[in-house]
Scaffold this motif. Structure first.
Motif, short mmCIF file in Angstrom:
data_model
loop_
_atom_site.label_atom_id
_atom_site.label_comp_id
_atom_site.label_asym_id
_atom_site.label_seq_id
_atom_site.Cartn_x
_atom_site.Cartn_y
_atom_site.Cartn_z
N SER A 138 0.84 -1.21 0.00
CA SER A 138 0.00 0.00 0.00
C SER A 138 0.87 1.26 0.00
CB SER A 138 -0.88 0.05 1.25
OG SER A 138 -1.67 -1.09 1.37
N SER A 139 0.52 2.19 -0.89
CA SER A 139 1.19 3.50 -0.88
C SER A 139 0.59 4.31 0.26
CB SER A 139 0.95 4.21 -2.22
OG SER A 139 1.07 5.60 -2.07
N LEU A 140 1.45 4.90 1.08
CA LEU A 140 0.92 5.66 2.21
C LEU A 140 0.09 6.86 1.75
CD1 LEU A 140 3.46 4.15 3.76
CD2 LEU A 140 2.72 5.73 5.51
N ILE A 141 0.49 7.46 0.64
CA ILE A 141 -0.24 8.63 0.15
C ILE A 141 -1.45 8.21 -0.69
CG2 ILE A 141 -0.08 10.67 -1.35
CD1 ILE A 141 2.82 10.97 -0.43
N ASN A 142 -1.21 7.43 -1.73
CA ASN A 142 -2.29 7.12 -2.67
C ASN A 142 -3.34 6.16 -2.11
OD1 ASN A 142 -1.15 8.78 -4.52
ND2 ASN A 142 -0.30 7.18 -5.81
N ASP A 143 -2.90 5.15 -1.38
CA ASP A 143 -3.85 4.14 -0.90
C ASP A 143 -4.39 4.44 0.49
OD1 ASP A 143 -3.44 2.66 -3.24
OD2 ASP A 143 -1.69 1.66 -2.39
N LEU A 144 -3.55 5.02 1.34
CA LEU A 144 -3.98 5.21 2.73
C LEU A 144 -4.30 6.66 3.07
CD1 LEU A 144 -1.38 2.72 4.27
CD2 LEU A 144 -3.79 2.30 3.82
N GLY A 145 -4.01 7.56 2.13
CA GLY A 145 -4.40 8.97 2.31
C GLY A 145 -3.56 9.74 3.31
N ALA A 146 -2.30 9.33 3.50
CA ALA A 146 -1.45 10.03 4.47
C ALA A 146 -1.06 11.42 3.96
CB ALA A 146 -0.18 9.21 4.75
N GLU A 147 -1.03 12.38 4.90
CA GLU A 147 -0.56 13.73 4.60
C GLU A 147 0.68 13.99 5.46
OE1 GLU A 147 -3.93 16.25 5.17
OE2 GLU A 147 -4.99 15.37 3.46
N SER A 148 1.24 15.18 5.30
CA SER A 148 2.52 15.44 5.96
C SER A 148 2.46 15.27 7.47
CB SER A 148 3.03 16.83 5.61
OG SER A 148 2.04 17.79 5.89
N LEU A 149 1.39 15.75 8.12
CA LEU A 149 1.29 15.59 9.58
C LEU A 149 1.24 14.11 9.95
CD1 LEU A 149 -1.20 18.40 10.64
CD2 LEU A 149 1.10 18.09 11.55
N GLU A 183 10.99 6.51 -13.07
CA GLU A 183 11.56 6.72 -14.40
C GLU A 183 12.38 8.00 -14.40
OE1 GLU A 183 8.57 7.02 -17.37
OE2 GLU A 183 7.81 5.00 -16.98
N PRO A 184 13.46 8.04 -15.18
CA PRO A 184 14.20 9.29 -15.30
C PRO A 184 13.27 10.35 -15.89
CG PRO A 184 15.43 7.47 -16.29
CD PRO A 184 14.08 6.94 -15.95
N GLY A 185 13.39 11.58 -15.43
CA GLY A 185 12.52 12.64 -15.94
C GLY A 185 11.25 12.81 -15.12
N MET A 186 11.04 11.89 -14.16
CA MET A 186 9.86 12.00 -13.30
C MET A 186 10.03 13.20 -12.37
SD MET A 186 8.75 9.01 -10.69
CE MET A 186 7.47 8.08 -11.44
N ASP A 187 8.95 13.92 -12.12
CA ASP A 187 9.05 15.06 -11.20
C ASP A 187 9.36 14.56 -9.80
OD1 ASP A 187 8.65 17.12 -12.97
OD2 ASP A 187 6.46 17.06 -12.79
N MET A 188 10.20 15.34 -9.12
CA MET A 188 10.64 14.98 -7.77
C MET A 188 9.45 14.75 -6.82
SD MET A 188 13.17 17.41 -5.59
CE MET A 188 12.37 18.78 -6.32
N ASP A 189 8.38 15.54 -7.00
CA ASP A 189 7.27 15.42 -6.05
C ASP A 189 6.35 14.23 -6.35
OD1 ASP A 189 6.08 16.51 -8.25
OD2 ASP A 189 5.34 18.32 -7.27
N GLU A 190 6.70 13.44 -7.37
CA GLU A 190 5.92 12.21 -7.62
C GLU A 190 6.50 11.03 -6.83
OE1 GLU A 190 4.69 11.39 -11.81
OE2 GLU A 190 5.90 13.16 -12.22
N VAL A 191 7.72 11.20 -6.34
CA VAL A 191 8.41 10.09 -5.66
C VAL A 191 7.72 9.65 -4.36
CG1 VAL A 191 10.61 9.29 -4.69
CG2 VAL A 191 10.59 10.71 -6.74
N PRO A 192 7.30 10.60 -3.49
CA PRO A 192 6.73 10.17 -2.20
C PRO A 192 5.54 9.22 -2.32
CG PRO A 192 7.23 12.49 -2.13
CD PRO A 192 7.44 12.06 -3.55
N ALA A 193 4.76 9.35 -3.41
CA ALA A 193 3.61 8.45 -3.57
C ALA A 193 4.06 7.00 -3.74
CB ALA A 193 2.76 8.88 -4.76
#
Lengths: 187, 134
Positions: A34-45, A107-117
């Motif tokens: 499970s992705s913490l962001i995409n599947d479980l809805g985690a936010e920064s807090l 993938e190379p070229g992926m935006d940095m902010d896509e990684v946390p998901a």
């Protein structure tokens, strides 16, 4: 090498407990992939809360810097992120070595902010295991090699009761990057 | 040519307080000494801390830095919300956020924060010089 007296199963269980308490999630919905962001809805807090809970439970210190930050510090400006804020090929190679199939979508070229998901329950648990496996050969206080898991989660010397002192997450990432660079000469 | 980056964030004060009040380290991990001093002089410090937290999160979004487990608290502390002479909030980046800001050739940034008893909200606008298309 696995040196920890705490099993990966215990780490996963403790992580699930932290996620349930932080996100009010149903335990059955939490899978290793499970992705913490995409599947479980985690936010920064939530990430902060989960980190604090894990640090407190196991007596460890998680990394304070991103892997990408360490790569740039060790191998120079532009080594991990290009001028458009996108992942370089070398950074992707390194992340895939570190996280394997769990980050197969990198993938190379992926935006940095896509990684946390791409951070999953399993990848977070492995980060904790890495720290737990850095337990020293013997107790700093009495010199005995008799680590035991108090209440299943706290590593303590079975002889004198001294808590184990682990390496912190940042030092372990740097040591890993150095080792991979020596072996694979990526930069 | 200029390139504009925008970030917005809303923080539910009750959710923020859950983390804030439960973890002693939270304030020192996330907020600089200047931020703590400013917020602690206010009648309801948590609302002001929550506003600054929203500004930090909005900055991460504008910079395109995602948030995940490792490194998150350090990165938050490297984004500082300070008070200008008029009382208007200003942003200051150091460490990793500063590095990303430099990569994007950010030359101007503005932040705006607002809050009620229940929510704090912040927007951040960054203006970067587009060296490739100018």
């Amino acid at each position: 090498m696995n040196k920890s007296v705490i099993t990966e199963e215990t780490v996963l269980q403790e992580l699930k407990k932290a996620i349930v308490e932080t996100l009010n999630a149903d335990e059955s919905s939490i899978q290793p992939e499970s992705s913490l962001i995409n599947d479980l809805g985690a936010e920064s807090l939530d990430f902060l809360d989960i980190n604090y809970r894990l640090e407190q439970a196991f007596g460890i210190k998680m990394a304070r810097h991103f892997v990408l930050e360490h790569i740039e510090e060790m191998y120079g400006e532009g080594s991990a992120i290009d001028d458009n804020g996108q992942l370089t090929e070398k950074a992707v190679t390194l992340l895939k070595i570190r996280f394997g199939d769990k980050m197969k979508d990198l993938e190379p070229g992926m935006d940095m902010d896509e990684v946390p998901a791409l951070v999953t329950v399993q990848s977070l648990a492995e980060g904790v295991m890495d720290i737990l496996n850095s337990v020293p050969e013997s107790c700093e206080k009495c010199g005995k090699s008799d680590w035991q898991a108090e209440e299943g989660v706290r590593t303590k010397c079975g002889s004198c009761g001294e808590p184990a002192v682990f390496r912190n997450g940042d030092d372990l990432i740097k040591a890993w990057l150095t080792k991979v660079q020596e072996e694979k000469k990526i930069f | 040519m200029m390139r504009i980056y925008q970030g917005v964030d809303i923080v539910e004060i009750s959710r923020f307080n859950k983390t804030f009040l439960k973890n002693e380290r939270f304030v020192n991990d996330i907020f600089s000494e200047k931020e703590r001093t400013y917020c602690e002089t206010k009648k309801n410090p948590q609302i002001h801390f929550a506003g600054r937290f929203a500004a930090k999160e909005a900055s991460l979004k504008a910079l395109g830095i995602g948030m995940s487990g490792a490194g998150i608290d350090n990165t938050f502390r490297e984004i500082e919300v300070i008070q200008g002479k008029s009382g208007k909030p200003l942003l200051s980046f150091s460490g990793w956020p500063e590095k990303i800001s430099n990569k994007r050739n950010i030359i101007q940034f503005t932040v705006s924060i607002s809050h009620s008893d229940s929510y704090a909200v912040a927007t951040v606008i960054l203006a970067g010089q587009d060296v490739y298309n100018s």
